[in-house]
Scaffold this motif. Structure first.
Motif, mmCIF file in Angstrom:
data_model
loop_
_atom_site.group_PDB
_atom_site.id
_atom_site.type_symbol
_atom_site.label_atom_id
_atom_site.label_comp_id
_atom_site.label_asym_id
_atom_site.label_seq_id
_atom_site.Cartn_x
_atom_site.Cartn_y
_atom_site.Cartn_z
ATOM 1 N N LYS A 1 -15.327 -15.401 4.483
ATOM 2 C CA LYS A 1 -15.120 -14.064 3.512
ATOM 3 C C LYS A 1 -15.117 -12.942 3.995
ATOM 4 N N VAL A 2 -14.227 -12.642 2.507
ATOM 5 C CA VAL A 2 -13.651 -11.677 2.463
ATOM 6 C C VAL A 2 -15.025 -9.956 2.561
ATOM 7 N N LEU A 3 -14.544 -8.796 2.818
ATOM 8 C CA LEU A 3 -15.829 -8.086 2.853
ATOM 9 C C LEU A 3 -15.102 -7.180 1.950
ATOM 10 N N SER A 4 -13.425 -6.784 1.974
ATOM 11 C CA SER A 4 -12.969 -5.755 1.471
ATOM 12 C C SER A 4 -11.653 -5.750 0.680
ATOM 13 N N ILE A 5 -11.279 -5.827 -0.708
ATOM 14 C CA ILE A 5 -9.850 -5.059 -0.712
ATOM 15 C C ILE A 5 -9.314 -4.000 -0.891
ATOM 16 N N LYS A 6 -8.031 -3.784 -0.893
ATOM 17 C CA LYS A 6 -8.093 -2.564 -0.978
ATOM 18 C C LYS A 6 -5.990 -1.756 -1.606
ATOM 19 N N GLY A 7 -6.285 -0.692 -2.141
ATOM 20 C CA GLY A 7 -4.888 -0.706 -2.478
ATOM 21 C C GLY A 7 -4.171 -1.316 -4.165
ATOM 22 N N PHE A 8 -5.738 -1.126 -4.848
ATOM 23 C CA PHE A 8 -4.736 -2.017 -6.824
ATOM 24 C C PHE A 8 -4.478 -0.205 -7.148
ATOM 25 N N GLU A 9 -4.941 1.063 -6.925
ATOM 26 C CA GLU A 9 -4.416 1.731 -7.878
ATOM 27 C C GLU A 9 -3.122 1.752 -8.136
ATOM 28 N N PRO A 10 -2.488 2.174 -7.208
ATOM 29 C CA PRO A 10 -0.639 1.698 -6.818
ATOM 30 C C PRO A 10 -0.589 1.013 -8.006
ATOM 31 N N ILE A 11 -1.063 0.127 -8.032
ATOM 32 C CA ILE A 11 -0.516 -1.392 -9.173
ATOM 33 C C ILE A 11 -0.984 -1.147 -10.267
ATOM 34 N N TYR A 12 -1.779 -0.645 -10.430
ATOM 35 C CA TYR A 12 -2.279 -0.639 -11.898
ATOM 36 C C TYR A 12 -1.861 0.579 -12.368
ATOM 37 N N ASN A 13 -1.476 1.776 -11.621
ATOM 38 C CA ASN A 13 -0.591 3.169 -12.502
ATOM 39 C C ASN A 13 0.663 2.166 -12.329
ATOM 40 N N GLU A 14 1.499 1.449 -11.930
ATOM 41 C CA GLU A 14 2.627 0.952 -12.349
ATOM 42 C C GLU A 14 3.018 0.282 -13.726
ATOM 43 N N ILE A 15 2.142 -0.410 -13.522
ATOM 44 C CA ILE A 15 1.388 -1.718 -14.967
ATOM 45 C C ILE A 15 1.279 -0.704 -16.124
ATOM 46 N N ASN A 16 0.757 0.142 -15.859
ATOM 47 C CA ASN A 16 -0.144 1.731 -17.042
ATOM 48 C C ASN A 16 1.658 1.507 -17.560
ATOM 49 N N LYS A 17 2.244 2.084 -16.713
ATOM 50 C CA LYS A 17 3.989 2.545 -17.156
ATOM 51 C C LYS A 17 4.329 1.831 -17.932
ATOM 52 N N LEU A 18 4.326 0.868 -17.101
ATOM 53 C CA LEU A 18 5.289 -0.682 -17.997
ATOM 54 C C LEU A 18 5.048 -0.460 -19.515
ATOM 55 N N LYS B 1 4.618 -5.066 -3.190
ATOM 56 C CA LYS B 1 3.765 -4.596 -3.214
ATOM 57 C C LYS B 1 2.633 -4.937 -2.201
ATOM 58 N N LYS B 2 1.554 -4.114 -1.675
ATOM 59 C CA LYS B 2 0.525 -4.601 -0.797
ATOM 60 C C LYS B 2 -0.972 -4.162 -0.924
ATOM 61 N N LEU B 3 -1.594 -5.703 -0.888
ATOM 62 C CA LEU B 3 -3.561 -4.971 -0.826
ATOM 63 C C LEU B 3 -4.112 -5.225 0.950
ATOM 64 N N GLN B 4 -4.752 -4.146 0.797
ATOM 65 C CA GLN B 4 -5.252 -4.131 2.024
ATOM 66 C C GLN B 4 -7.105 -4.909 2.229
ATOM 67 N N MET B 5 -7.000 -5.952 3.184
ATOM 68 C CA MET B 5 -7.840 -6.877 3.601
ATOM 69 C C MET B 5 -9.243 -7.044 4.391
ATOM 70 N N GLN B 6 -10.375 -6.628 4.119
ATOM 71 C CA GLN B 6 -10.803 -7.330 5.515
ATOM 72 C C GLN B 6 -11.633 -8.153 5.194
ATOM 73 N N MET B 7 -12.032 -9.253 6.214
ATOM 74 C CA MET B 7 -11.641 -10.350 6.388
ATOM 75 C C MET B 7 -12.542 -11.444 7.787
ATOM 76 N N ASP B 8 -13.609 -12.112 7.894
ATOM 77 C CA ASP B 8 -14.289 -12.648 8.994
ATOM 78 C C ASP B 8 -13.550 -13.425 9.242
ATOM 79 N N GLN B 9 -14.296 -14.118 10.520
ATOM 80 C CA GLN B 9 -13.794 -15.687 11.258
ATOM 81 C C GLN B 9 -14.233 -16.567 10.068
ATOM 82 N N THR B 10 -15.374 -16.423 9.227
ATOM 83 C CA THR B 10 -15.561 -17.762 8.283
ATOM 84 C C THR B 10 -14.800 -17.536 6.669
#
Length: 347
Positions: free
Chosen positions: A172-189, A161-170
């Motif tokens: 600091k994480v600005l955002s992380i996306k891509g959780f929903e596909p993981i949640y859906n698969e865990i729900n099925k399991l 699985k993959k997550l998409q992250m925006q991070m600056d040079q300090t």
């Protein structure tokens, strides 16, 4: 205690659906991330090398200078050796090993902000006790033990699985996306393995509460930058202290020393822990005394050019003795745990 990228590191712990037994990093470490954003090195001009950890008048400061198209590894290995000695003097031991593999692919660099793909590559773990060893490895077939099948399938579902992250040079994480596909698969399991509706609901809620943008954001933001905001000289020490208990009666202190900067590597030594402490309480004529202490030692190596963690090797040892006494006789139970946490093991 300090959440190392190892030991650390909530993303890795949650990758295996187990919440790590650690506490948060102090606000001082969080503040140290608020350094000024510089300009990333221009990959089109190889003769110009700008260092992420640079020296100004003998003071070294840290940022992250990552290159577009480059992949940065984050492989964490942890070994725990637990032992327990009963009142009769008999000793039992158990050993566990786990390896979590992740990588960070830099897709673009724009205005000091990195667009990064976090790849969850795989996980393996083993536990040995009473002469028996059980293993789970996403790179092999499912274990034969039925009770391990769900954990294997969850780890297997996360691998790749993959997550998409925006991070600056300090760092600091600005955002992380891509959780929903993981949640859906865990729900099925969960639907397949947990028949009781309430238990299934609790499992899913727990997973999502511990594996989400906020929790992972906090871990990356607080752990990618090690040097203090004001920088440090060779030989300089700095410390962080935080609560190790909810009431604040127990403190965990981490001491850092900038040891050397040599051959493109920055070495920082780590020590500290929780001083020896005893708690005593009496109920119905029985006095219970619990004595415990925790110590940690190790080193962190950073890559001077990129600022990324090159290698980390930390040992955390916990000792505890529980004694019950009625004033005439007593019995004690002793336990110890030694955890070795290695990030990006040297090959």
């Amino acid at each position: 205690m300090k959440k190392y990228l190892t030991t650390a590191f909530a993303v890795i712990a949650l990758f295996s659906c187990n919440k790590k037994e650690t506490t948060t990093v102090s606000e001082a470490q969080s503040d140290s991330l608020q350094t000024s954003v510089g300009t990333a090195p221009d990959s089109t001009t190889p003769n110009t090398i700008k260092l992420a950890i640079e020296d100004s008048a003998g003071i070294y400061t840290q940022r992250l200078f990552l290159q577009k198209g480059q992949t940065y590894p984050l492989v964490t290995y942890q070994r725990n050796v637990q032992s327990m000695t009963g009142p009769d003097g008999k000793k039992a031991t158990a050993t566990s090993n786990s390896t979590d593999e992740m990588s960070f692919l830099v897709n673009s660099v724009e205005n000091g902000v990195y667009a990064i793909t976090i790849n969850l590559l795989g996980k393996s773990s083993s536990q040995t006790a009473n002469g028996k060893t059980v293993r789970i490895d996403t790179r092999t077939s499912a274990p034969k033990e039925p009770e391990l099948k769900m954990m294997y399938e969850i780890n297997k579902a996360l691998a790749g699985k993959k997550l998409q992250m925006q991070m600056d040079q300090t760092g600091k994480v600005l955002s992380i996306k891509g959780f929903e596909p993981i949640y859906n698969e865990i729900n099925k399991l969960a639907t397949t393995h947990i028949k009781d509706a309430e238990q299934r609901k609790g499992f899913i809620q727990s997973f999502q509460a511990n594996f989400n943008e906020k929790t992972i954001n906090e871990q990356f933001s607080k752990n990618l930058i090690v040097l203090p905001k004001t920088g440090a000289k060779i030989g300089q020490k700095w410390s962080e202290t935080e609560n190790a208990s909810q009431d604040g009666s127990s403190k965990f202190t981490t001491h850092y020393t900038l040891d050397e900067v040599k051959d493109g590597k920055v070495k920082i030594t780590v020590r500290g822990g929780i001083p020896r402490k005893s708690d005593k309480r009496t109920q119905e004529g029985i006095t219970q005394t619990i004595t415990s202490e925790l110590s940690q030692t190790g080193s962190i190596f950073l890559d001077q050019e990129s600022g990324w963690i090159k290698n980390q090797n930390i040992t955390v040892k916990t000792d505890q003795t529980e004694t019950l006494s009625d004033g005439k006789q007593s019995q004690s139970l002793k336990s110890s745990n030694t955890a070795t946490i290695i990030v990006n093991p040297e090959k």
